[in-house]
Design a protein around this motif. Structure first.
Motif, PDB file in Angstrom:
ATOM      1  N   THR A  45       0.834  -1.205   0.000  1.00  0.00           N
ATOM      2  CA  THR A  45       0.000   0.000   0.000  1.00  0.00           C
ATOM      3  C   THR A  45       0.864   1.249   0.000  1.00  0.00           C
ATOM      4  N   ALA A  46       1.893   1.272   0.825  1.00  0.00           N
ATOM      5  CA  ALA A  46       2.781   2.435   0.896  1.00  0.00           C
ATOM      6  C   ALA A  46       3.458   2.688  -0.450  1.00  0.00           C
ATOM      7  N   ALA A  47       3.881   1.613  -1.125  1.00  0.00           N
ATOM      8  CA  ALA A  47       4.526   1.755  -2.430  1.00  0.00           C
ATOM      9  C   ALA A  47       3.545   2.272  -3.478  1.00  0.00           C
ATOM     10  N   PHE A  48       2.306   1.803  -3.428  1.00  0.00           N
ATOM     11  CA  PHE A  48       1.272   2.306  -4.341  1.00  0.00           C
ATOM     12  C   PHE A  48       1.083   3.810  -4.140  1.00  0.00           C
ATOM     13  N   LEU A  49       0.983   4.241  -2.889  1.00  0.00           N
ATOM     14  CA  LEU A  49       0.744   5.658  -2.601  1.00  0.00           C
ATOM     15  C   LEU A  49       1.881   6.534  -3.110  1.00  0.00           C
ATOM     16  N   ASN A  50       3.081   5.966  -3.191  1.00  0.00           N
ATOM     17  CA  ASN A  50       4.232   6.697  -3.721  1.00  0.00           C
ATOM     18  C   ASN A  50       4.382   6.525  -5.228  1.00  0.00           C
ATOM     19  N   ASP A  51       3.388   5.902  -5.852  1.00  0.00           N
ATOM     20  CA  ASP A  51       3.340   5.741  -7.315  1.00  0.00           C
ATOM     21  C   ASP A  51       4.544   4.966  -7.851  1.00  0.00           C
ATOM     22  N   GLU A  52       5.000   3.944  -7.094  1.00  0.00           N
ATOM     23  CA  GLU A  52       6.109   3.118  -7.552  1.00  0.00           C
ATOM     24  C   GLU A  52       5.700   2.302  -8.777  1.00  0.00           C
ATOM     25  N   LYS A  53       6.630   2.128  -9.695  1.00  0.00           N
ATOM     26  CA  LYS A  53       6.377   1.339 -10.905  1.00  0.00           C
ATOM     27  C   LYS A  53       6.884  -0.094 -10.765  1.00  0.00           C
ATOM     28  N   LYS A  54       7.611  -0.363  -9.697  1.00  0.00           N
ATOM     29  CA  LYS A  54       8.036  -1.729  -9.396  1.00  0.00           C
ATOM     30  C   LYS A  54       7.925  -1.937  -7.895  1.00  0.00           C
ATOM     31  N   ILE A  55       7.569  -3.152  -7.511  1.00  0.00           N
ATOM     32  CA  ILE A  55       7.341  -3.488  -6.106  1.00  0.00           C
ATOM     33  C   ILE A  55       8.341  -4.566  -5.696  1.00  0.00           C
ATOM     34  N   GLY A  56       8.966  -4.376  -4.545  1.00  0.00           N
ATOM     35  CA  GLY A  56      10.007  -5.288  -4.102  1.00  0.00           C
ATOM     36  C   GLY A  56       9.508  -6.423  -3.225  1.00  0.00           C
ATOM     37  N   LEU A  57      10.246  -7.506  -3.247  1.00  0.00           N
ATOM     38  CA  LEU A  57      10.064  -8.625  -2.322  1.00  0.00           C
ATOM     39  C   LEU A  57      11.434  -8.879  -1.711  1.00  0.00           C
ATOM     40  N   SER A  58      11.546  -8.724  -0.385  1.00  0.00           N
ATOM     41  CA  SER A  58      12.834  -8.838   0.297  1.00  0.00           C
ATOM     42  C   SER A  58      12.820 -10.014   1.263  1.00  0.00           C
ATOM     43  N   ILE A  59      14.000 -10.541   1.539  1.00  0.00           N
ATOM     44  CA  ILE A  59      14.141 -11.543   2.592  1.00  0.00           C
ATOM     45  C   ILE A  59      15.329 -11.125   3.454  1.00  0.00           C
ATOM     46  N   HIS A  60      15.108 -11.159   4.777  1.00  0.00           N
ATOM     47  CA  HIS A  60      16.156 -10.680   5.672  1.00  0.00           C
ATOM     48  C   HIS A  60      16.262 -11.532   6.924  1.00  0.00           C
ATOM     49  N   LEU A  61      17.457 -11.589   7.445  1.00  0.00           N
ATOM     50  CA  LEU A  61      17.736 -12.253   8.715  1.00  0.00           C
ATOM     51  C   LEU A  61      17.343 -11.279   9.811  1.00  0.00           C
ATOM     52  N   ILE A  62      16.332 -11.622  10.597  1.00  0.00           N
ATOM     53  CA  ILE A  62      15.705 -10.647  11.478  1.00  0.00           C
ATOM     54  C   ILE A  62      16.460 -10.451  12.788  1.00  0.00           C
ATOM     55  N   ASN A  63      16.190  -9.300  13.408  1.00  0.00           N
ATOM     56  CA  ASN A  63      16.540  -9.077  14.807  1.00  0.00           C
ATOM     57  C   ASN A  63      15.263  -8.627  15.516  1.00  0.00           C
ATOM     58  N   GLU A  64      15.374  -8.045  16.685  1.00  0.00           N
ATOM     59  CA  GLU A  64      14.183  -7.680  17.451  1.00  0.00           C
ATOM     60  C   GLU A  64      13.486  -6.418  16.926  1.00  0.00           C
ATOM     61  N   LYS A  65      14.126  -5.698  16.012  1.00  0.00           N
ATOM     62  CA  LYS A  65      13.536  -4.470  15.482  1.00  0.00           C
ATOM     63  C   LYS A  65      12.736  -4.778  14.217  1.00  0.00           C
TER      64      LYS A  65
END
Length: 253
Positions: free
Chosen positions: A105-125
């Motif tokens: 939704t946030a990316a749509f509101l910023n009129d992005e033309k490409k949407i990302g999919l990320s994978i990350h090693l998490i911490n508590e934040k």
């Protein structure tokens, strides 16, 4: 190094189907009662959890990895440290640019033309830790959040393989703070369309289509079309936006 056995943290059944075709899922943790009841018919290793404490009570894991997707509970180190190689979160957004619960939704509101999919090693934040990989899909103005999500999910297996390779080669990077977007649980409301750019209203409506629409000028609308006289009908309404730009809004049938 290969990823063969995982514990899965999710509230969405589709990710179970995607990952179970490639990996052996040891345990599933979910906040979704419907998913829990449906999966319990065929799996004995699914757990309904509503808090961090409930997860820790279930005990240790014999998996090297945990994988999370669409899971609402923030992980504490007590859980993360159960896994030798941590918990990897699949995030439907370009990290660190789009942190938060509803990055599409946030990316749509910023009129992005490409949407990302990320994978990350998490911490508590929230949506921080170490980036393991990301890919992008193209977004057209016909796309809504649901269709974009379908495009992203088709790339989950590919992304995990990229992440495994990067983890093995130590090709990872710490996620900077980036931008955090608050959740859109209350939807989006436009009180006066004349004060908003027409692309903002268009993108907001498309983003909220699968969440029962958007409230504009006091009325609820389900979908939106760029204005042309040929497309106007009795079933929709024309609104005027900033700089006298027009849009056609569609009510849900």
């Amino acid at each position: 190094m290969t990823l063969k056995n995982i514990d899965l943290f999710t509230n969405e059944s589709i990710i179970i189907n995607i990952l179970s075709s490639e990996f052996s899922i040891n345990k599933i943790f979910t906040e979704n009662e419907i998913l829990f009841k449906n999966q319990k018919k065929i799996k004995k290793n699914i757990f309904l959890v509503k808090s961090h404490k409930k997860i820790t009570q279930i005990g240790t894991s014999n998996c090297d990895f945990g994988v999370s997707y669409g899971f609402g509970i923030i992980f504490k180190n007590e859980i993360i440290n159960k896994y030798k190689k941590g918990i990897w979160n699949i995030h439907s957004g370009d990290l660190p640019k789009y942190r938060g619960r509803h990055p599409i939704t946030a990316a749509f509101l910023n009129d992005e033309k490409k949407i990302g999919l990320s994978i990350h090693l998490i911490n508590e934040k929230i949506d921080q830790g170490y980036l393991l990989g990301k890919i992008f899909v193209k977004r057209s103005y016909q796309d809504d959040e649901f269709s974009i999500k379908e495009k992203l999910l088709k790339n989950v297996k590919k992304l995990i393989k990229i992440a495994i390779k990067n983890f093995k080669n130590k090709n990872i990077s710490r996620i900077s703070k980036g931008k955090y977007y608050k959740p859109f649980f209350k939807g989006i409301t436009v009180l006066d369309s004349k004060k908003y750019d027409y692309k903002y209203i268009y993108n907001a409506t498309k983003a909220q289509k699968c969440f029962n629409g958007i409230t504009i000028n006091g009325k609820k609308y389900y979908d939106v079309i760029f204005y042309s006289k040929e497309k106007v009908s009795k079933l929709n309404r024309v609104i005027v936006c900033k700089n006298n730009k027009k849009l056609i809004l569609v009510k849900k049938k």
